[in-house]
Scaffold this motif. Sequence first.
Motif, PDB file in Angstrom:
ATOM      1  N   GLY A  53       0.816  -1.194  -0.122  1.00 53.82           N
ATOM      2  CA  GLY A  53      -0.026  -0.155   0.018  1.00 53.82           C
ATOM      3  C   GLY A  53       0.712   1.259   0.019  1.00 53.82           C
ATOM      4  O   GLY A  53       0.596   2.230  -0.557  1.00 53.82           O
ATOM      5  N   LEU A  54       2.216   1.181   0.737  1.00 51.77           N
ATOM      6  CA  LEU A  54       2.977   2.514   0.603  1.00 51.77           C
ATOM      7  C   LEU A  54       3.488   2.445  -0.733  1.00 51.77           C
ATOM      8  O   LEU A  54       3.657   3.687  -1.030  1.00 51.77           O
ATOM      9  N   HIS A  55       3.857   1.491  -1.125  1.00 52.64           N
ATOM     10  CA  HIS A  55       4.506   1.722  -2.617  1.00 52.64           C
ATOM     11  C   HIS A  55       3.362   2.148  -3.455  1.00 52.64           C
ATOM     12  O   HIS A  55       3.705   3.086  -4.264  1.00 52.64           O
ATOM     13  N   LEU A  56       2.067   1.735  -3.460  1.00 48.81           N
ATOM     14  CA  LEU A  56       1.334   2.313  -4.383  1.00 48.81           C
ATOM     15  C   LEU A  56       0.689   3.827  -3.996  1.00 48.81           C
ATOM     16  O   LEU A  56       0.441   4.587  -5.000  1.00 48.81           O
ATOM     17  N   GLU A  57       1.113   4.434  -2.822  1.00 51.56           N
ATOM     18  CA  GLU A  57       0.943   5.760  -2.151  1.00 51.56           C
ATOM     19  C   GLU A  57       1.957   6.615  -2.994  1.00 51.56           C
ATOM     20  O   GLU A  57       1.783   7.855  -3.320  1.00 51.56           O
TER      21      GLU A  57
END
Length: 262
Positions: free
Chosen positions: A25-29
């Motif tokens: 999720g952090l990478h997608l952010e």
Amino acid sequence: MEAFRALLVVDAERFSAHRDAELPGLHLEIRRVLAVACRESGLGETWAKVRFMESTGDGILAVLPLDAARALIDPFPRRLQEALESAAPGLRMRGVRLRLRVAMHIGLVDDERPDAPGISTATVDVNRLLDAAPLRDALKHSDPEVTFAAFLVSAELFASYVEGGRTGLRESQFSRVHVTVKQFDRPAYLYVPAPSHADGPPAEQDGPPADQDEPPAERDEPPAGRRTEAAGPSISGITISGDGSQNAIGNTIGGGFRQERG
């Protein structure tokens, strides 16, 4: 065919300090705020059509058309700072944080070759800039609630676009630093859109600061579930590991690596 391109690489500070389940999720952010910053900088369509873009796990490496370089210098840094600042409250509620180191460069790149896209000295050099100690220090010694992004611009890009008067930024807004990473030994220019200082003076100690995410010449430690022996990224089912700093760009691998089939 090789052509001059603008290169952008970003890396999240202390990415692997988060729990393993939070990393995707952090990478997608990261991807989301980059897209927002590009759109707000007039590069939305360019970003959507980038021919070469790779995930580095804790960041992104992208090769853009040369005519994107002007907007990458200004206003992209300010727009990325704003996008990260806007995202911070929601991320904080989830118990995560996101601050980005960003390096920019221009150089010859073949971003269309199917068997080894994006492989060039320029892509290696922009990753050396990303690993530079002055860039890491710019975030480490700043207020994490104020400064969300720091940028290091290559001397070539700075000379053409900042010294050349092709952007709205002045030379005085950059700090000249010297970058020494492996064989890379050159000047570069640091720009922080929202500068700040960490609360209180740093404590004197013999070793590295307790909140230091890694030594200047090393990348973040791998997330849980990977090998802890300097494990690297996984590309097409191949896990790359080795000692010291490595770079994996496209299908070319630099550094002391071992490959293990996943």
